[in-house]
Structures are given as C-alpha cells and as structure tokens.
Design a protein around this motif. Structure first.
Motif, mmCIF file in Angstrom:
data_model
loop_
_atom_site.group_PDB
_atom_site.id
_atom_site.type_symbol
_atom_site.label_atom_id
_atom_site.label_comp_id
_atom_site.label_asym_id
_atom_site.label_seq_id
_atom_site.Cartn_x
_atom_site.Cartn_y
_atom_site.Cartn_z
ATOM 1 N N GLY A 75 55.300 -7.368 66.342
ATOM 2 C CA GLY A 75 56.437 -7.129 65.466
ATOM 3 C C GLY A 75 55.979 -6.648 64.107
ATOM 4 N N GLY A 76 56.951 -6.402 63.225
ATOM 5 C CA GLY A 76 56.624 -5.926 61.891
ATOM 6 C C GLY A 76 56.095 -4.498 61.937
ATOM 7 N N ASP A 77 55.290 -4.148 60.949
ATOM 8 C CA ASP A 77 54.684 -2.822 60.898
ATOM 9 C C ASP A 77 53.406 -2.846 61.722
ATOM 10 O OD1 ASP A 77 53.909 -0.261 60.279
ATOM 11 O OD2 ASP A 77 53.119 -0.777 58.296
ATOM 12 N N TYR A 78 53.563 -2.879 63.056
ATOM 13 C CA TYR A 78 52.375 -3.071 63.890
ATOM 14 C C TYR A 78 51.555 -1.801 64.054
ATOM 15 C CZ TYR A 78 55.731 -1.608 67.563
ATOM 16 O OH TYR A 78 56.681 -0.959 68.294
ATOM 17 N N VAL A 79 51.996 -0.682 63.449
ATOM 18 C CA VAL A 79 51.129 0.491 63.374
ATOM 19 C C VAL A 79 49.890 0.143 62.547
ATOM 20 C CG1 VAL A 79 50.927 2.840 62.471
ATOM 21 C CG2 VAL A 79 52.970 2.159 63.711
ATOM 22 N N ASN A 80 50.083 -0.709 61.549
ATOM 23 C CA ASN A 80 48.967 -1.219 60.745
ATOM 24 C C ASN A 80 48.417 -2.454 61.445
ATOM 25 O OD1 ASN A 80 47.212 -2.349 58.892
ATOM 26 N ND2 ASN A 80 48.540 -1.970 57.127
ATOM 27 N N VAL A 81 47.299 -2.295 62.156
ATOM 28 C CA VAL A 81 46.799 -3.382 62.997
ATOM 29 C C VAL A 81 46.362 -4.588 62.181
ATOM 30 C CG1 VAL A 81 46.127 -1.853 64.869
ATOM 31 C CG2 VAL A 81 44.464 -2.379 63.076
ATOM 32 N N ARG A 82 46.106 -4.404 60.888
ATOM 33 C CA ARG A 82 45.660 -5.520 60.051
ATOM 34 C C ARG A 82 46.808 -6.465 59.693
ATOM 35 N NH1 ARG A 82 43.020 -1.012 57.523
ATOM 36 N NH2 ARG A 82 40.743 -1.052 57.760
ATOM 37 N N THR A 83 48.034 -5.956 59.726
ATOM 38 C CA THR A 83 49.166 -6.768 59.255
ATOM 39 C C THR A 83 50.209 -7.035 60.335
ATOM 40 O OG1 THR A 83 50.373 -4.801 58.507
ATOM 41 C CG2 THR A 83 48.886 -5.848 56.930
ATOM 42 N N ARG A 84 49.966 -6.583 61.556
ATOM 43 C CA ARG A 84 50.989 -6.752 62.591
ATOM 44 C C ARG A 84 51.253 -8.226 62.860
ATOM 45 N NH1 ARG A 84 47.741 -4.367 67.755
ATOM 46 N NH2 ARG A 84 48.614 -2.483 66.817
ATOM 47 N N GLN A 85 52.482 -8.527 63.212
ATOM 48 C CA GLN A 85 52.895 -9.891 63.556
ATOM 49 C C GLN A 85 52.859 -10.056 65.072
ATOM 50 O OE1 GLN A 85 56.822 -10.069 61.890
ATOM 51 N NE2 GLN A 85 56.119 -9.509 59.844
ATOM 52 N N GLN A 86 52.634 -11.283 65.526
ATOM 53 C CA GLN A 86 52.571 -11.563 66.958
ATOM 54 C C GLN A 86 53.414 -12.794 67.274
ATOM 55 O OE1 GLN A 86 50.891 -9.856 69.298
ATOM 56 N NE2 GLN A 86 49.098 -8.883 68.398
#
Length: 283
Positions: A75-86
């Motif tokens: 979830g979230g801005d998971y294009v940015n792998v550093r900040t994606r939510q799971q």
C-alpha cells in the motif's frame, strides 16, 4: 561446458534492445532451451497445455474455497520501495476490501490520489498453488527450489522497474499485464542499485525525472502485453516495469538453484567484475 555456457550468455547480454519479443506456439522443450534459454533471449509462449482447463475469473478462484490463503498486500506509494507499506490479509479480505471496489466502482489513481493496493510477491505452497486450480509449468529442468510467487491486483497496480539475478517464468492466469523490458545492455542507463532485485531509481519509466536521471534518455525498451493463458520467459538481468491493465493474477517461477547453478552464478559475477576492472580508468 559450464564456462562456455556462461560466456555464451554473456555475449548475448551485450546485444541491443529488441524490436519485439517473439511469440511462439508451444515450442518443443529442446527448441526452447537451445534457442532461448541458452541465449538468454525472452520469449512469449502461447498455446501451452499447461493452461488447459484453468480458471479465468475471480469467481472461479473463490469457488475453490481458497479465500483463507494469506497474501502480502502493498500500500501507499509502493513505487518507492523504501517507503512502501505492507499488510497481511486473506485472499478473500483483499478481494472484497480492495479489488472489487476499485474495479467495480470505476476508481482510478486520478480519483483517489494513490495506487490501488497490490498483493505482490506472496509465496505459494504447492498445496495452495494446486488449490487455486493451477499446474506447475515444465519449462525448466529439475524441481523448483523456491515456492512460486503470486502477483494479484486490480487495474493500475504495478511493480517498479528492476531486474532479478535469475531467469524467470511468468505465467498469466487471469487478466492482462503490460511489461516494459530492458535487456542487460541497457543497465548502464537505468540507475539501478543493489542486486536480487536491483531497483532502478527511475521507478516508473512512463514519467522519468530526466533532470535527475539524464542518461535514461539512452535506454531502449521493448513492450510486451500478456493475456491469460500466456507465459513469458524472462532471462536474468532483464529489467522490467510491470502494470496490470485490468484485474490480473500471475504466478512466477525461478528455476532450481542446483550446485551447477550456484557455480554458474559465481562465474557470471566474476566475469562482470573482470569487465568492470578492465573498463575502470587506470590509476
């Protein structure tokens, strides 16, 4: 023979981008291995008996009473792998909470301001894989060393640009998926980092920041669209950006990591280090 195969593959890895990926109807195993696997060349396999009698809709899947299988949801801005939510949900919860509303209410990224949540990279036990009504492909020799991985999400869900360290067999069971592929020869322009997977800082090649990543203008890609019942063989180190064009269910496989495979990986790493050393400026 081992060294020759690695050198042979390395030679093909330097080739420029393709104009298109060939689509071949159920090729014999020896043809597939000799002309595609041995040369690290992608291919779309169509008409495979592997897909005969496969389910083709969400309702077909849920009728098999597999809704209790747990999936990893991004979830979230998971294009940015550093900040994606799971989060971890059952398959039924994920479908009812996220997939059906997104698809049937006509939601869009422009309306919500965020990507649809995506059940990506969920390991499937053989029991769960077969409970879904699927059969293992036979395009790789030997057993599979890792569990297959489930990728399931609505229209607009995606995987950022990256490459993997091993060959990949992508089996499309439901829906349509679009892939933008870059051969290994294009890696110098992709701003990748790390390994297995090596993520590109140009996460979405549809909207690159060319002020930050000017070399990306040199990268040449080939586009592939997979529909249900098709398989894509994607060799190691082929970078790929993936978007679901509608509700899509895909399972991917990596070949068995045998002792031979580990030796081959080691040879490839040494070859790459040797090439980098030769190219490095003297002094």
């Amino acid at each position: 023979m081992l060294l020759w195969n690695s050198l042979h593959r390395y030679q093909f890895s330097k080739l420029p981008a393709l104009s298109q990926v060939p689509r071949i109807v159920n090729p014999p195993a020896d043809v597939f291995k000799r002309y595609f696997v041995a040369q690290a060349a992608p291919i779309v396999l169509i008409g495979s008996p592997h897909f005969s009698g496969q389910p083709r809709s969400l309702d077909d899947i849920l009728r098999k009473d597999v809704g209790k299988i747990h999936v990893k949801v991004r979830g979230g801005d998971y294009v940015n792998v550093r900040t994606r939510q799971q989060e971890r949900l059952t398959l039924s919860e994920y479908i009812e909470r996220y997939v059906r509303p997104w698809e049937y209410d006509g939601r869009d990224i422009a309306d919500t301001g965020s990507l649809p949540r995506y059940a990506g990279n969920t390991p499937l036990s053989r029991e769960n894989f077969e409970a879904l009504g699927f059969r293992y492909p036979e395009c790789f020799e030997g057993a599979m060393s890792e569990m297959p991985r489930l990728w399931f999400g609505p229209r607009g869900s995606l995987t950022p640009l990256h490459y993997d360290s091993r060959d990949n067999l992508i089996c499309q069971y439901i829906g349509t998926k679009h892939l933008t592929l870059y051969p290994p020869s294009q890696i110098p322009w992709l701003y990748t980092r790390g390994s297995a997977p090596a993520w590109s800082d140009v996460a979405d090649p549809r909207q690159p920041d060319l002020a930050k990543f000017p070399l990306f203008t040199k990268a040449k890609a080939v586009e592939v669209t997979l529909v249900a019942g098709e398989m894509l063989y994607l060799p190691a180190r082929w970078s790929h950006f993936v978007v679901n064009l509608d509700t899509s269910l895909m399972v991917n496989f990596w070949p068995d990591i045998t002792l031979t495979g580990r030796i081959q990986d080691g040879v490839k790493r040494r070859l790459r280090r040797a090439v980098r050393a030769v190219r490095a400026p003297l002094g």
